[in-house]
Design a protein around this motif. Structure first.
Motif, PDB file in Angstrom:
ATOM      1  N   ILE A 245       0.839  -1.204   0.000  1.00 24.29           N
ATOM      2  CA  ILE A 245       0.000   0.000   0.000  1.00 24.29           C
ATOM      3  C   ILE A 245       0.872   1.252   0.000  1.00 24.29           C
ATOM      4  N   GLN A 246       1.934   1.251   0.781  1.00 24.77           N
ATOM      5  CA  GLN A 246       2.856   2.385   0.790  1.00 24.77           C
ATOM      6  C   GLN A 246       3.475   2.586  -0.588  1.00 24.77           C
ATOM      7  N   LEU A 247       3.856   1.480  -1.212  1.00 22.22           N
ATOM      8  CA  LEU A 247       4.465   1.530  -2.539  1.00 22.22           C
ATOM      9  C   LEU A 247       3.492   2.078  -3.573  1.00 22.22           C
TER      10      LEU A 247
ATOM     11  N   PHE B  16      11.757   2.587  -9.543  1.00 17.57           N
ATOM     12  CA  PHE B  16      12.934   2.324  -8.718  1.00 17.57           C
ATOM     13  C   PHE B  16      12.955   3.256  -7.508  1.00 17.57           C
ATOM     14  N   ALA B  17      12.729   4.548  -7.740  1.00 19.03           N
ATOM     15  CA  ALA B  17      12.721   5.506  -6.631  1.00 19.03           C
ATOM     16  C   ALA B  17      11.586   5.211  -5.655  1.00 19.03           C
ATOM     17  N   SER B  18      10.430   4.817  -6.192  1.00 14.74           N
ATOM     18  CA  SER B  18       9.299   4.460  -5.328  1.00 14.74           C
ATOM     19  C   SER B  18       9.658   3.287  -4.433  1.00 14.74           C
ATOM     20  N   ALA B  19      10.359   2.318  -5.000  1.00 13.70           N
ATOM     21  CA  ALA B  19      10.771   1.146  -4.228  1.00 13.70           C
ATOM     22  C   ALA B  19      11.688   1.540  -3.079  1.00 13.70           C
ATOM     23  N   ILE B  20      12.672   2.389  -3.353  1.00 11.67           N
ATOM     24  CA  ILE B  20      13.614   2.809  -2.320  1.00 11.67           C
ATOM     25  C   ILE B  20      12.894   3.604  -1.234  1.00 11.67           C
ATOM     26  N   ILE B  21      12.032   4.529  -1.646  1.00 12.50           N
ATOM     27  CA  ILE B  21      11.335   5.376  -0.668  1.00 12.50           C
ATOM     28  C   ILE B  21      10.416   4.540   0.220  1.00 12.50           C
ATOM     29  N   ALA B  22       9.628   3.648  -0.406  1.00  9.25           N
ATOM     30  CA  ALA B  22       8.680   2.839   0.363  1.00  9.25           C
ATOM     31  C   ALA B  22       9.405   1.900   1.322  1.00  9.25           C
TER      32      ALA B  22
ATOM     33  N   THR C 132      12.098  -7.058  -0.951  1.00 11.59           N
ATOM     34  CA  THR C 132      12.271  -6.498  -2.296  1.00 11.59           C
ATOM     35  C   THR C 132      11.365  -7.177  -3.313  1.00 11.59           C
ATOM     36  N   THR C 133      10.857  -8.357  -3.007  1.00 11.89           N
ATOM     37  CA  THR C 133       9.949  -9.020  -3.946  1.00 11.89           C
ATOM     38  C   THR C 133       8.680  -8.205  -4.179  1.00 11.89           C
ATOM     39  N   VAL C 134       8.313  -7.381  -3.200  1.00 14.81           N
ATOM     40  CA  VAL C 134       7.094  -6.575  -3.326  1.00 14.81           C
ATOM     41  C   VAL C 134       7.229  -5.537  -4.423  1.00 14.81           C
ATOM     42  N   VAL C 135       8.451  -5.045  -4.668  1.00 17.47           N
ATOM     43  CA  VAL C 135       8.612  -3.943  -5.620  1.00 17.47           C
ATOM     44  C   VAL C 135       8.408  -4.388  -7.057  1.00 17.47           C
ATOM     45  N   SER C 136       8.254  -5.673  -7.279  1.00 17.80           N
ATOM     46  CA  SER C 136       7.908  -6.141  -8.628  1.00 17.80           C
ATOM     47  C   SER C 136       6.563  -5.568  -9.063  1.00 17.80           C
TER      48      SER C 136
END
Length: 221
Positions: A69-71, A88-94, A160-164
């Protein structure tokens, strides 16, 4: 049904690149999360006005909302407010938002474990608040926090699997892409499982060994 070993082997270069992406996202998020935890705990120890309430609200918000949800909020909602953020930036921030909250609590527990006598001794020899934080509190809190800290490092790497979900080409994204294109489900799941074991198991053993060495003072602590 046959297990296509040749196809499996042909995908290894793509999975190698996905592994590097997983490590890149995970390591950047871990470093940023650790920085957040040090800043929040420094604010708490130094008694910055409003820090206690702000940190508590942040920790509860981050830990009680799913990472996905944050992502999605960062990747899909912020553009509607005029803020464009890449996957990519969204993944790092979340991941930093979530990881910072967990590590804040980890470091806070370590800080609270520092004996008060140590603080009183530091004050007795004339150390200021910043000097107490740097030379007395954080070094000892770091040692006390090691087990939970290393456990959260593994946790964040696996997250990190979530950022897919926002098309970051890490391990799970690559696996799903091959399955969608070639319907080689078993082969791809076998590669994913193997890569995860090769990635996380040695890291877990290494961090466990490092934890034991550090806590025994073999590196000067």
């Amino acid at each position: 049904m046959t297990f296509d070993v040749a196809f499996l082997l042909s995908t290894l270069p793509s999975f190698a690149a996905a592994t590097l992406m997983t490590l890149k996202v995970g390591c950047l998020a871990i470093i940023a999360s650790l920085a957040v935890s040090l800043l929040t705990n420094a604010a708490l120890v130094l008694g910055v006005p409003g820090a206690a309430v702000t940190v508590r609200v942040y920790v509860e918000l981050a830990r009680n909302t799913p990472l996905l949800i944050q992502l999605f909020f960062i990747y899909f909602a912020l553009p509607s407010l005029g803020v464009q953020v890449s996957g990519f930036a969204s993944a790092i921030i979340a991941m930093t938002f979530l990881g910072g909250a967990y590590l804040t609590e980890v470091v806070r527990a370590g800080v609270e474990a520092v004996p008060k006598a140590q603080l009183e001794s530091g004050q007795a020899i004339g150390l200021g608040r910043l000097q107490l934080l740097r030379y007395v509190v954080l070094p000892q809190a770091g040692i006390f926090s090691l087990p939970a800290l290393f456990a959260n490092v593994i946790f964040l790497l696996k997250e990190t699997t979530v950022v897919s979900a926002v098309a970051v080409p890490e391990l799970l994204y690559t696996t799903k892409s091959y399955i969608a294109l070639y319907y080689k489900t078993y082969e791809m799941l076998a590669v994913l499982t193997g890569v995860c074991l090769l990635l996380f198991l040695p890291l877990s053993l290494l961090l466990g060994h490092l934890e034991r060495r550090l806590q025994r003072g073999h590196y000067g602590f």
